[in-house]
Write a protein that holds these residues in place. Structure first.
Motif, PDB file in Angstrom:
ATOM      1  N   TYR A  55     164.912 167.009  54.425  1.00  0.00           N
ATOM      2  CA  TYR A  55     163.592 167.631  54.430  1.00  0.00           C
ATOM      3  C   TYR A  55     163.132 167.891  52.999  1.00  0.00           C
ATOM      4  CZ  TYR A  55     164.122 168.414  59.427  1.00  0.00           C
ATOM      5  OH  TYR A  55     164.284 168.236  60.770  1.00  0.00           O
ATOM      6  N   PRO A  56     161.833 167.780  52.738  1.00  0.00           N
ATOM      7  CA  PRO A  56     161.347 168.055  51.379  1.00  0.00           C
ATOM      8  C   PRO A  56     161.444 169.539  51.034  1.00  0.00           C
ATOM      9  CG  PRO A  56     159.509 167.574  52.861  1.00  0.00           C
ATOM     10  CD  PRO A  56     160.761 167.350  53.637  1.00  0.00           C
ATOM     11  N   TRP A  57     161.573 169.831  49.749  1.00  0.00           N
ATOM     12  CA  TRP A  57     161.633 171.203  49.262  1.00  0.00           C
ATOM     13  C   TRP A  57     160.249 171.592  48.750  1.00  0.00           C
ATOM     14  CZ3 TRP A  57     166.693 171.995  45.956  1.00  0.00           C
ATOM     15  CH2 TRP A  57     167.807 171.598  46.715  1.00  0.00           C
ATOM     16  N   HIS A  58     159.762 172.741  49.179  1.00  0.00           N
ATOM     17  CA  HIS A  58     158.452 173.244  48.768  1.00  0.00           C
ATOM     18  C   HIS A  58     158.639 174.472  47.883  1.00  0.00           C
ATOM     19  CE1 HIS A  58     156.183 170.738  51.656  1.00  0.00           C
ATOM     20  NE2 HIS A  58     157.272 170.868  52.394  1.00  0.00           N
ATOM     21  N   LEU A  59     157.930 174.516  46.778  1.00  0.00           N
ATOM     22  CA  LEU A  59     157.994 175.667  45.882  1.00  0.00           C
ATOM     23  C   LEU A  59     157.168 176.805  46.479  1.00  0.00           C
ATOM     24  CD1 LEU A  59     159.039 176.666  43.108  1.00  0.00           C
ATOM     25  CD2 LEU A  59     156.850 175.910  42.157  1.00  0.00           C
ATOM     26  N   VAL A  84     165.729 179.579  52.258  1.00  0.00           N
ATOM     27  CA  VAL A  84     165.179 179.480  50.904  1.00  0.00           C
ATOM     28  C   VAL A  84     166.297 179.329  49.878  1.00  0.00           C
ATOM     29  CG1 VAL A  84     163.069 180.766  51.407  1.00  0.00           C
ATOM     30  CG2 VAL A  84     165.083 181.991  50.587  1.00  0.00           C
ATOM     31  N   LEU A  85     165.938 178.725  48.763  1.00  0.00           N
ATOM     32  CA  LEU A  85     166.848 178.555  47.640  1.00  0.00           C
ATOM     33  C   LEU A  85     166.284 179.339  46.465  1.00  0.00           C
ATOM     34  CD1 LEU A  85     169.397 176.860  46.746  1.00  0.00           C
ATOM     35  CD2 LEU A  85     167.756 175.274  45.748  1.00  0.00           C
ATOM     36  N   LEU A  86     167.006 180.368  46.047  1.00  0.00           N
ATOM     37  CA  LEU A  86     166.617 181.199  44.913  1.00  0.00           C
ATOM     38  C   LEU A  86     167.328 180.659  43.677  1.00  0.00           C
ATOM     39  CD1 LEU A  86     165.478 183.886  43.618  1.00  0.00           C
ATOM     40  CD2 LEU A  86     167.629 184.945  44.367  1.00  0.00           C
ATOM     41  N   VAL A  87     166.554 180.270  42.659  1.00  0.00           N
ATOM     42  CA  VAL A  87     167.127 179.696  41.441  1.00  0.00           C
ATOM     43  C   VAL A  87     166.700 180.564  40.258  1.00  0.00           C
ATOM     44  CG1 VAL A  87     167.355 177.629  40.024  1.00  0.00           C
ATOM     45  CG2 VAL A  87     166.852 177.403  42.466  1.00  0.00           C
ATOM     46  N   ILE A  88     167.668 180.951  39.442  1.00  0.00           N
ATOM     47  CA  ILE A  88     167.422 181.822  38.293  1.00  0.00           C
ATOM     48  C   ILE A  88     167.955 181.147  37.039  1.00  0.00           C
ATOM     49  CG2 ILE A  88     167.986 184.060  37.245  1.00  0.00           C
ATOM     50  CD1 ILE A  88     168.503 185.008  40.219  1.00  0.00           C
ATOM     51  N   LYS A  89     167.204 181.303  35.941  1.00  0.00           N
ATOM     52  CA  LYS A  89     167.725 180.909  34.622  1.00  0.00           C
ATOM     53  C   LYS A  89     167.686 182.173  33.769  1.00  0.00           C
ATOM     54  CE  LYS A  89     166.960 176.912  32.358  1.00  0.00           C
ATOM     55  NZ  LYS A  89     166.271 175.894  31.524  1.00  0.00           N
ATOM     56  N   SER A 101     169.886 181.954  54.203  1.00  0.00           N
ATOM     57  CA  SER A 101     169.577 181.409  55.523  1.00  0.00           C
ATOM     58  C   SER A 101     168.216 181.861  56.040  1.00  0.00           C
ATOM     59  CB  SER A 101     170.661 181.815  56.525  1.00  0.00           C
ATOM     60  OG  SER A 101     170.731 183.231  56.621  1.00  0.00           O
ATOM     61  N   ASP A 102     167.681 182.940  55.465  1.00  0.00           N
ATOM     62  CA  ASP A 102     166.398 183.502  55.888  1.00  0.00           C
ATOM     63  C   ASP A 102     165.519 183.737  54.663  1.00  0.00           C
ATOM     64  OD1 ASP A 102     168.693 184.640  57.717  1.00  0.00           O
ATOM     65  OD2 ASP A 102     166.876 184.634  58.935  1.00  0.00           O
ATOM     66  N   PRO A 103     164.183 183.786  54.851  1.00  0.00           N
ATOM     67  CA  PRO A 103     163.297 184.078  53.727  1.00  0.00           C
ATOM     68  C   PRO A 103     163.572 185.474  53.155  1.00  0.00           C
ATOM     69  CG  PRO A 103     162.024 183.555  55.723  1.00  0.00           C
ATOM     70  CD  PRO A 103     163.462 183.574  56.101  1.00  0.00           C
ATOM     71  N   LEU A 104     163.279 185.657  51.890  1.00  0.00           N
ATOM     72  CA  LEU A 104     163.486 186.940  51.241  1.00  0.00           C
ATOM     73  C   LEU A 104     162.382 187.898  51.669  1.00  0.00           C
ATOM     74  CD1 LEU A 104     164.332 185.483  47.727  1.00  0.00           C
ATOM     75  CD2 LEU A 104     165.915 186.100  49.565  1.00  0.00           C
ATOM     76  N   LYS A 105     162.766 189.137  52.032  1.00  0.00           N
ATOM     77  CA  LYS A 105     161.788 190.100  52.558  1.00  0.00           C
ATOM     78  C   LYS A 105     162.294 191.522  52.361  1.00  0.00           C
ATOM     79  CE  LYS A 105     163.933 189.685  57.081  1.00  0.00           C
ATOM     80  NZ  LYS A 105     163.877 189.100  58.392  1.00  0.00           N
ATOM     81  N   VAL A 106     161.392 192.457  52.546  1.00  0.00           N
ATOM     82  CA  VAL A 106     161.760 193.866  52.532  1.00  0.00           C
ATOM     83  C   VAL A 106     162.415 194.188  53.871  1.00  0.00           C
ATOM     84  CG1 VAL A 106     160.873 196.228  52.454  1.00  0.00           C
ATOM     85  CG2 VAL A 106     159.906 194.480  50.950  1.00  0.00           C
ATOM     86  N   VAL A 191     161.711 179.963  43.729  1.00  0.00           N
ATOM     87  CA  VAL A 191     162.200 180.021  45.106  1.00  0.00           C
ATOM     88  C   VAL A 191     161.622 178.818  45.841  1.00  0.00           C
ATOM     89  CG1 VAL A 191     162.353 181.329  47.248  1.00  0.00           C
ATOM     90  CG2 VAL A 191     162.277 182.544  45.062  1.00  0.00           C
ATOM     91  N   TRP A 192     162.528 178.044  46.429  1.00  0.00           N
ATOM     92  CA  TRP A 192     162.160 176.843  47.187  1.00  0.00           C
ATOM     93  C   TRP A 192     162.472 177.059  48.655  1.00  0.00           C
ATOM     94  CZ3 TRP A 192     160.084 172.558  44.710  1.00  0.00           C
ATOM     95  CH2 TRP A 192     160.111 172.611  43.307  1.00  0.00           C
ATOM     96  N   THR A 193     161.665 176.488  49.516  1.00  0.00           N
ATOM     97  CA  THR A 193     161.972 176.549  50.941  1.00  0.00           C
ATOM     98  C   THR A 193     162.196 175.142  51.484  1.00  0.00           C
ATOM     99  OG1 THR A 193     161.273 177.351  53.106  1.00  0.00           O
ATOM    100  CG2 THR A 193     159.567 176.457  51.698  1.00  0.00           C
ATOM    101  N   VAL A 194     163.098 175.062  52.431  1.00  0.00           N
ATOM    102  CA  VAL A 194     163.355 173.808  53.122  1.00  0.00           C
ATOM    103  C   VAL A 194     162.892 174.015  54.552  1.00  0.00           C
ATOM    104  CG1 VAL A 194     165.088 172.092  53.704  1.00  0.00           C
ATOM    105  CG2 VAL A 194     165.359 173.469  51.654  1.00  0.00           C
ATOM    106  N   GLN A 195     161.723 173.506  54.884  1.00  0.00           N
ATOM    107  CA  GLN A 195     161.154 173.751  56.200  1.00  0.00           C
ATOM    108  C   GLN A 195     161.642 172.716  57.198  1.00  0.00           C
ATOM    109  OE1 GLN A 195     157.082 173.877  54.800  1.00  0.00           O
ATOM    110  NE2 GLN A 195     157.075 176.095  54.906  1.00  0.00           N
ATOM    111  N   CYS A 196     162.699 173.102  57.941  1.00  0.00           N
ATOM    112  CA  CYS A 196     163.288 172.175  58.907  1.00  0.00           C
ATOM    113  C   CYS A 196     162.749 172.415  60.297  1.00  0.00           C
ATOM    114  CB  CYS A 196     164.795 172.285  58.897  1.00  0.00           C
ATOM    115  SG  CYS A 196     165.532 173.746  58.231  1.00  0.00           S
TER     116      CYS A 196
END
Length: 196
Positions: A55-59, A84-89, A101-106, A191-196
């Protein structure tokens, strides 16, 4: 006997020459990344859960585009129902983060599943999967985002301005600290999401 031996030897040589390593396919990024190069993408894609493959990755969020705000990060994920994929530099140019495994949320409580994992490029790829010791995967509030826990520190912690962070070893993943120093300054976040 000699003929059989030669045929057997010949067929094994042919099969070895016909065998090729499967090509590592890179995920399709729907936007440009300031943090991920082909090496990062290849390693991360190979360790993502099978349901996300192909699946494509969406920013969804980038400090370079959206500014430095945890509130904006949460807001951009409000309608998501995908990993989601959280990437930090960090300021030392080290790249690390987490697949969630789940979107980031409060949330009042920790959430997520054992598919959640941590990663670091040190510069070689390191992955830290769920240890099974506790279920402190992800927790978010307006002041900070926490991933992993137990034992007095979070595997990954970011403040409300996405400027200060911390990474400690924790029971959830039995990880080494992801950044060069336990307390670090953030250079960039995506943060990237993989919408499957």
């Amino acid at each position: 006997k000699e003929t059989k031996r030669r045929l057997s030897l010949w067929s094994s040589v042919v099969s070895e020459s016909e065998y090729q390593e499967p090509e590592e396919t890179l995920p399709v990024l729907k936007h440009d990344s300031h943090l991920l190069n082909d090496y990062h993408l290849q390693k991360l894609n190979a360790h993502m859960p099978p349901k996300t493959q192909g699946y494509p990755w969406h920013l969804v969020y980038s400090t370079a585009i959206h500014g430095t705000s945890l509130r904006t990060l949460y807001r951009n994920m409000a309608d998501l129902d995908s990993p989601v994929l959280l990437v930090i530099k960090d300021m030392n140019k080290k790249v690390f983060g987490a697949f969630c495994s789940d979107p980031l949320k409060v949330s009042k409580y920790f959430y997520g599943t054992g598919e959640t994992f941590l990663f670091s490029f040190n510069p070689d790829f390191q992955q830290y999967r769920w240890s099974g010791e506790n279920s402190y995967f992800v927790n978010g509030n307006w002041e900070s985002l926490q991933i992993g826990g137990g034992g007095g520190g979070f595997a990954l912690w970011l403040d409300a301005d996405l400027y200060h962070g911390a990474s400690f070893s924790c029971p959830t993943f039995h990880n080494a600290p992801l950044s060069t120093q336990e307390d670090f300054t953030v250079l960039d976040v995506e943060v990237w999401t993989v919408q499957c």
